[in-house]
Motif scaffolding. Structure first.
Motif, PDB file in Angstrom:
ATOM      1  N   SER A  92      10.627  28.052  29.074  1.00 10.33           N
ATOM      2  CA  SER A  92       9.617  27.893  30.324  1.00 10.33           C
ATOM      3  C   SER A  92       9.441  26.097  29.847  1.00 10.33           C
ATOM      4  O   SER A  92       8.869  25.581  30.921  1.00 10.33           O
ATOM      5  CB  SER A  92       8.081  28.479  29.717  1.00 10.33           C
ATOM      6  OG  SER A  92       7.579  28.159  28.584  1.00 10.33           O
ATOM      7  N   ILE A 142      -0.506  36.991  29.709  1.00 12.55           N
ATOM      8  CA  ILE A 142       0.443  37.416  30.728  1.00 12.55           C
ATOM      9  C   ILE A 142      -0.060  38.833  31.523  1.00 12.55           C
ATOM     10  O   ILE A 142       0.512  38.951  32.768  1.00 12.55           O
ATOM     11  CB  ILE A 142       1.857  37.857  30.288  1.00 12.55           C
ATOM     12  CG1 ILE A 142       1.845  39.115  29.457  1.00 12.55           C
ATOM     13  CG2 ILE A 142       2.328  36.850  29.721  1.00 12.55           C
ATOM     14  CD1 ILE A 142       3.281  39.743  29.024  1.00 12.55           C
ATOM     15  N   VAL A 181       0.270  38.824  35.616  1.00 11.61           N
ATOM     16  CA  VAL A 181       1.383  37.921  36.089  1.00 11.61           C
ATOM     17  C   VAL A 181       2.456  38.712  36.649  1.00 11.61           C
ATOM     18  O   VAL A 181       2.710  39.804  36.276  1.00 11.61           O
ATOM     19  CB  VAL A 181       1.873  37.108  34.666  1.00 11.61           C
ATOM     20  CG1 VAL A 181       3.148  36.551  34.998  1.00 11.61           C
ATOM     21  CG2 VAL A 181       0.884  36.068  34.222  1.00 11.61           C
ATOM     22  N   LEU A 212       7.477  36.221  33.734  1.00 12.57           N
ATOM     23  CA  LEU A 212       7.248  36.087  32.418  1.00 12.57           C
ATOM     24  C   LEU A 212       8.048  34.815  31.828  1.00 12.57           C
ATOM     25  O   LEU A 212       7.400  34.435  30.664  1.00 12.57           O
ATOM     26  CB  LEU A 212       7.541  37.340  31.989  1.00 12.57           C
ATOM     27  CG  LEU A 212       6.759  38.394  32.219  1.00 12.57           C
ATOM     28  CD1 LEU A 212       7.025  39.696  31.330  1.00 12.57           C
ATOM     29  CD2 LEU A 212       5.091  38.394  31.938  1.00 12.57           C
ATOM     30  N   LEU A 229       5.588  32.189  31.576  1.00 10.98           N
ATOM     31  CA  LEU A 229       4.452  32.148  31.143  1.00 10.98           C
ATOM     32  C   LEU A 229       4.216  33.060  30.039  1.00 10.98           C
ATOM     33  O   LEU A 229       3.055  33.006  29.305  1.00 10.98           O
ATOM     34  CB  LEU A 229       3.234  32.833  32.319  1.00 10.98           C
ATOM     35  CG  LEU A 229       3.310  31.968  33.602  1.00 10.98           C
ATOM     36  CD1 LEU A 229       2.856  32.661  34.703  1.00 10.98           C
ATOM     37  CD2 LEU A 229       2.408  30.588  33.324  1.00 10.98           C
ATOM     38  N   GLY A 230       5.296  33.707  29.537  1.00 12.57           N
ATOM     39  CA  GLY A 230       4.823  34.513  28.352  1.00 12.57           C
ATOM     40  C   GLY A 230       5.487  33.705  27.082  1.00 12.57           C
ATOM     41  O   GLY A 230       5.946  32.738  27.238  1.00 12.57           O
TER      42      GLY A 230
END
Length: 437
Positions: free
Chosen positions: A327, A384, A387, A392, A395-396
């Motif tokens: 990410s 999460i 989501v 993911l 954002l995970g």
């Protein structure tokens, strides 16, 4: 063994529902829609285990301890040298085992350990010239991860205006007498089902172009790795000595190809993107480390958009978190361009699964025939929850991981308990190596 997943990301861009994965003798032998009945494990989200393409295990001892006074990369390096000088095969085994366990709990099922701490504190070889490398191999076995031992040449102490400098101080522990000695030493190490011996060079500050050419020729198409273009000062020194930018130097000598992994490349310029696409060379980005060391924004997102291949690594382990590292590639590209969502989600997912760059070509997807290295996430984890599962990768974090399988074996029955135990062990081990108690 059967694993039922409400959702399974079997490959980048291929998310499937209600999937049963059948595993026998460490391999996936079946993949079909089904129900949880008869399954050994039931999970919310299943994906292939991630590859940490670039690690220096002993750097984990610097996390939060090389801040004050280390105001640039070169001052930080002095702190790194001091910590390296405290290690021997026994302490290296102890620390690396814990670091590799931290990786597994964070979603990495294989690690490329960029290994250059070869010899004793007196700069003399151990009775077994590969004692430190064998410590890393044993650490990976105990930690239950696959290991690409990237044993690299480190022959010079830097590059000055007059040429290459001799190894000095702790650097003398890193060095082999010459290229032939390096190749002979590494040749004493053997591949196994869980270990691949990978070669390369620390950097063009530590190995000359002519020496690198000998190594690449000896590798004969196998994967190899090199630090390159991390710091402006490094690039300037290479241009000053060789008269060309580093990528041009490598391509002109025929050294770049799909088996090449170049680590960092933070100083790439626009005209060099085509070289990476043309040659197929892989860039291993380590954004959280590059932030910490002041290397500048990672250009991995820009490279992905240009069509180059990118993998991820945790390098000095400011963080060990597969999803966070991926990410961060997206975050750096947003900061660089002042725009959002320029990267396709499947491009980000692909950076997690470059196991072939460290010699494991049968890992990194969920399909019959693939090795069963798998990671499960809890979609109800607060970070999460709600989501879109496809997102993911943006954002995970490792907090959502519930299960990890390596070679078809579930590696822990209590992941939260192992995390608590591991944290206490890391704290004690690092303090002891530093001589605190």
């Amino acid at each position: 063994m059967k694993i039922f997943a409400d959702l399974a990301l079997v490959a980048p861009g291929d998310l499937r529902s209600k999937i049963v994965v059948t595993v026998e003798e460490g391999r996936i032998v079946g993949l079909e829609e089904g129900t949880p009945e008869g399954s050994d494990s039931v999970v919310g989200f299943l994906m292939p285990g991630a590859c940490n393409g670039h690690s220096h295990a002993f750097h984990r001892g610097l996390r939060g301890r090389a801040i004050q006074g280390a105001d640039d990369f070169w001052r930080w390096r002095e702190a790194m040298y001091r910590f390296a000088d405290r290690l021997d095969p026994d302490t290296y085994l102890e620390l690396a085992t814990l670091v590799f366990r931290e990786m597994r709990l964070a979603g990495f099922t294989s690690v490329g350990e960029f290994h250059y701490l070869h010899h004793g504190a007196d700069a003399k070889a151990y009775a077994d010239r590969n004692a430190m490398g064998r410590a890393l191999i044993e650490a990976a076995r105990q930690a239950q991860v696959r290991l690409g031992l990237i044993d690299v040449a480190y022959l010079h102490g830097g590059l000055g205006e007059a040429g290459y400098l001799p190894l000095q101080g702790v650097q003398r522990r890193f060095g082999d007498a010459d290229v032939d000695t390096y190749l002979d030493r590494v040749g004493e190490l053997d591949d196994s089902a869980m270990v691949r011996i990978v070669r390369g060079a620390h950097s063009l500050r530590a190995v000359s172009l002519s020496e690198l050419a000998v190594i690449v020729e000896a590798i004969d198409g196998a994967p190899w790795h090199l630090h390159l273009m991390e710091q402006v000062k490094e690039v300037d020194a290479l241009i000053g000595y060789y008269g060309e930018r580093p990528l041009r130097l490598l391509e002109d000598r025929g050294l770049l190809g799909p088996s090449t992994t170049l680590v960092h490349l933070n100083q790439v310029i626009e005209s060099e993107l085509a070289c990476l696409v043309r040659t197929g060379a892989v860039t291993c980005a380590c954004p959280t480390t590059e932030e910490d060391l002041g290397d500048g924004l990672s250009l991995a997102g820009h490279l992905l958009r240009a069509g180059a291949r990118v993998s991820i690594g945790t390098d000095q382990h400011v963080h060990i978190d597969a999803l966070l590292e991926a990410s961060s590639i997206d975050a750096h590209e947003r900061l660089r361009t002042h725009q959002r969502s320029l990267l396709r989600t499947e491009e980000l997912w692909s950076t997690l699964w470059a196991h072939d760059t460290i010699g494991f070509g049968e890992v990194g997807w969920i399909a019959p025939g693939a090795l069963a290295d798998l990671v499960a996430l809890d979609l109800s984890e607060p970070g999460i929850a709600g989501v879109d599962p496809v997102e993911l990768v943006r954002l995970g974090t490792r907090a959502a991981i519930t299960n990890v399988w390596v070679d078809g074996q579930e590696t822990t029955s209590d992941i939260d308990g192992e995390r608590r135990e591991l944290g206490a062990q890391l704290r004690a081990t690092i303090a002891r190596i530093e001589g605190k108690y």
